[in-house]
Design an enzyme around this catalytic site. Structure first.
Site, PDB file in Angstrom:
ATOM      1  CB  SER A 224     -24.338 -11.628 -21.051  1.00  0.00           C
ATOM      2  OG  SER A 224     -24.420 -11.558 -22.669  1.00  0.00           O
TER       3      SER A 224
ATOM      4  N   GLY B 187       0.699  -1.335   0.148  1.00  0.00           N
ATOM      5  CA  GLY B 187      -0.805   0.157   0.045  1.00  0.00           C
ATOM      6  C   GLY B 187       0.830   1.553  -0.026  1.00  0.00           C
TER       7      GLY B 187
ATOM      8  CB  CYS C  42       5.944  -4.366   0.275  1.00  0.00           C
ATOM      9  SG  CYS C  42       6.187  -2.460  -0.499  1.00  0.00           S
TER      10      CYS C  42
ATOM     11  CB  SER D  60     -23.897  -7.359 -23.539  1.00  0.00           C
ATOM     12  OG  SER D  60     -23.160  -8.083 -23.539  1.00  0.00           O
ATOM     13  N   GLY D  61     -23.985 -10.765 -25.817  1.00  0.00           N
ATOM     14  CA  GLY D  61     -23.547 -10.335 -27.225  1.00  0.00           C
ATOM     15  C   GLY D  61     -22.239 -10.665 -26.940  1.00  0.00           C
ATOM     16  N   GLY D  62     -21.424 -10.713 -25.561  1.00  0.00           N
ATOM     17  CA  GLY D  62     -20.362 -10.806 -25.546  1.00  0.00           C
ATOM     18  C   GLY D  62     -20.138 -12.086 -24.272  1.00  0.00           C
ATOM     19  CB  VAL D  63     -17.222 -14.343 -23.810  1.00  0.00           C
ATOM     20  CG1 VAL D  63     -16.646 -12.750 -22.914  1.00  0.00           C
ATOM     21  CG2 VAL D  63     -16.663 -15.391 -23.097  1.00  0.00           C
TER      22      VAL D  63
END
Ligand code: XMP
Length: 514
Positions: free
Chosen positions: A229, A56, A83, A224-227
């Site tokens: 959904s 951080g 860290c 939506s046409g994407g992978v």
């Protein structure tokens, strides 16, 4: 929390926190990011095999820096502090951290001082990636130094009796040459994790989870046409059969031919029927006068839900709405509860959702990164045409037209985008790229065509490579292809007389422009 054994990563705001999560999952062990405010009772859950405290940007001795409110040695599980995480460990044991030195940034050599489980099979001297201002000056007697940097700074510590380790450097970063071995040692030798995070296991577990949640109710799935959904739809179809209805909302900000292409590929490829609803006039009306990107995203997010509610009332009574939300959508929308990360963008299916929704949400892939979704999709036999499609954001072209939107601007962008993507496919560049698209900059510049002066808009081409969309590099596109795209757009798209190529990485840019 997912129903699987896992590593909990406590986030203190490092730019590498998500990378730690990915690295661990690549080793077939599930990992999840938790806020530093998470209660010890949650972390005591036996599903959590070990804890990693991330890095951080803060100093542990700063009063306002993020701190856990529980005692590390009370958790009784292996812990690895990286860290800032290591400095927190040292502070809890009464050691001393200071910022008097110069800090170390970038590559450093570290020598391994003691035989330690975490450094098993490492060379005596190894290259690591450092990124720290503060450093350890004094250790409590419960601790051994196990590594020193060539600046003589303590680079690794180990508790004498407990499985607690600290590293001043970042094993998750590729520059740490033996980082993989260190993580393997922590996961498999120290924490006894099993390699159970696989696509097959994920599918089996998801189907059971969906059935338990849905019971005899009905689910509306937004395609939506994407992978993402598509994977959600297939998982649901396997789990609940005809209790599922898939809908595709045409909001008017889709690319040319998108509806037809998606429908035929999903129907032919995975045998799922989809009903299309045209809401383009309503979406456009709501968004016409909006300049601000966040407002655009929220309005589109809300309008999606209102459309689903209307459809649900007309067509049937759906208790659930399924969406393809991903893990990065949640992280980037500031969705880790009490997280230190800023909201970068309200991804329309997370931060863009209205508060009052009539559905319960089902988001079966919300714990996955994009490449994990693609692996699951492959396992589910989803065709490559869908698996390898570039991601397309829910709000669509609306966030690729800067500022206010109207039909003419949408048409300009659609035509330019069609040319760009067509050329990328023809030249076999498409599959080498994570995402490529055009952005319409509705600012006019002067040009000359034939002998006449032109005064028209700018199209920016964006093409990036990425693994999961969390970071990205601009694609080193061959000049002749850029040339071809530029001249085809200017010669064929009315309203454009200048084409530029975006050479911004993420960070500091984002992939989309709004
Ligand atoms: P950014 O622009 O945040 O994009 O670097 C990272 C990836 O996420 C996609 N993206 C979205 N996807 N709804 C989505 O479904 C959204 O609102 C949204 N905004 C960005 C973006 O296209 C890229 O792949």
């Amino acid at each position: 929390m997912i129903n699987s054994s896992m590593i909990a990563i406590i986030d203190f705001g490092s730019q590498y926190t998500k990378l730690i999560a990915r690295r661990i999952r690549e080793k077939n062990v599930y990992s999840e990011i938790f806020s530093y405010k998470t209660d010890i009772e949650i972390l005591k859950n036996p599903k959590i095999k070990a804890i990693i405290l991330s890095g951080g940007p803060s100093s542990v001795y700063n009063n306002k820096s993020p701190k856990i409110n529980w005692i590390l040695k009370e958790i009784n599980k292996p812990i690895l502090g990286i860290c800032y995480g290591m400095q927190l460990i040292i502070q809890q044991w009464g050691g001393k951290i200071d910022s008097k030195g110069n800090g170390e940034y970038g590559l450093a050599k570290v020598s391994i001082k003691n035989e330690s489980q975490i450094f098993k099979n490492l060379k005596k001297e190894t290259d690591v990636w450092m990124s720290h201002g503060d450093q350890v000056f004094k250790l409590n007697t419960d601790w051994n130094k196990i590594a020193l940097s060539d600046n003589n700074i303590i680079a690794g510590i180990q508790h004498k009796n407990l499985p607690i380790y600290g590293l001043q450097f970042h094993p998750e970063v590729n520059h740490t040459i033996e980082g993989e071995t260190i993580l393997d040692n922590f996961l498999f030798n120290i924490s006894n994790c099993e390699k159970k995070w696989t696509s097959e296991n994920f599918i089996d577990k998801s189907i059971i989870k969906i059935r338990n949640k849905v019971k005899k109710n009905h689910v509306l799935c937004a395609i939506s046409g994407g992978v993402d959904s598509a994977v959600v739809a297939v998982l649901l179809h396997k789990a609940i059969g005809n209790q599922l209805s898939c809908v595709f909302i045409d909001h008017g900000f889709l690319r040319n031919n998108e509806v037809a292409e998606v429908l035929s590929s999903l129907k032919n490829g995975i045998g799922i029927n989809i009903n299309v609803y045209d809401y383009s006039n309503i979406f456009l009306k709501k968004i016409t006068n909006i300049n601000d990107p966040e407002q655009k995203r929220k309005i589109i997010g809300e309008q999606f839900i209102r459309a689903f509610e209307e459809i649900s009332e007309k067509v049937g009574n759906y208790k659930f709405l399924a969406q393809g939300t991903l893990y990065p959508d949640i992280i980037e929308s500031g969705g880790i509860e009490d997280g230190v990360s800023d909201t970068i963008k309200s991804h329309h299916n997370v931060g863009g959702l209205p508060d009052n929704i009539k559905f319960e949400l089902i988001e079966p892939v919300k714990d996955l990164f994009k490449d994990e979704v693609r692996k699951v999709g492959k396992e589910l036999n989803i065709p490559n045409f869908i698996l390898n499609r570039h991601p397309f954001p829910g709000p669509g072209l609306a966030i690729r037209i800067l500022g206010k939107i109207n039909k003419r601007k949408i048409n300009i962008l659609k035509s330019a985008d069609e040319i760009f993507i067509k050329i990328l496919r023809e030249t076999n560049e498409y599959e080498k790229i994570w995402q490529a698209f055009c952005v319409l900059i509705p600012s006019k510049t002067v040009g000359v065509m034939g002998d006449a002066r032109t005064y028209e808009n700018i199209i920016a081409l964006r093409a990036v490579t990425s693994l999961d969309g969390m970071t990205a590099d601009w694609y080193k596109m061959p000049y002749d292809i850029l040339n071809k795209v530029s001249s085809e757009i200017i010669n064929n798209v009315n309203g454009v007389n200048r084409v530029v190529y975006d050479i911004t990485t993420k960070p500091p840019g984002t992939i989309e422009w709004e």
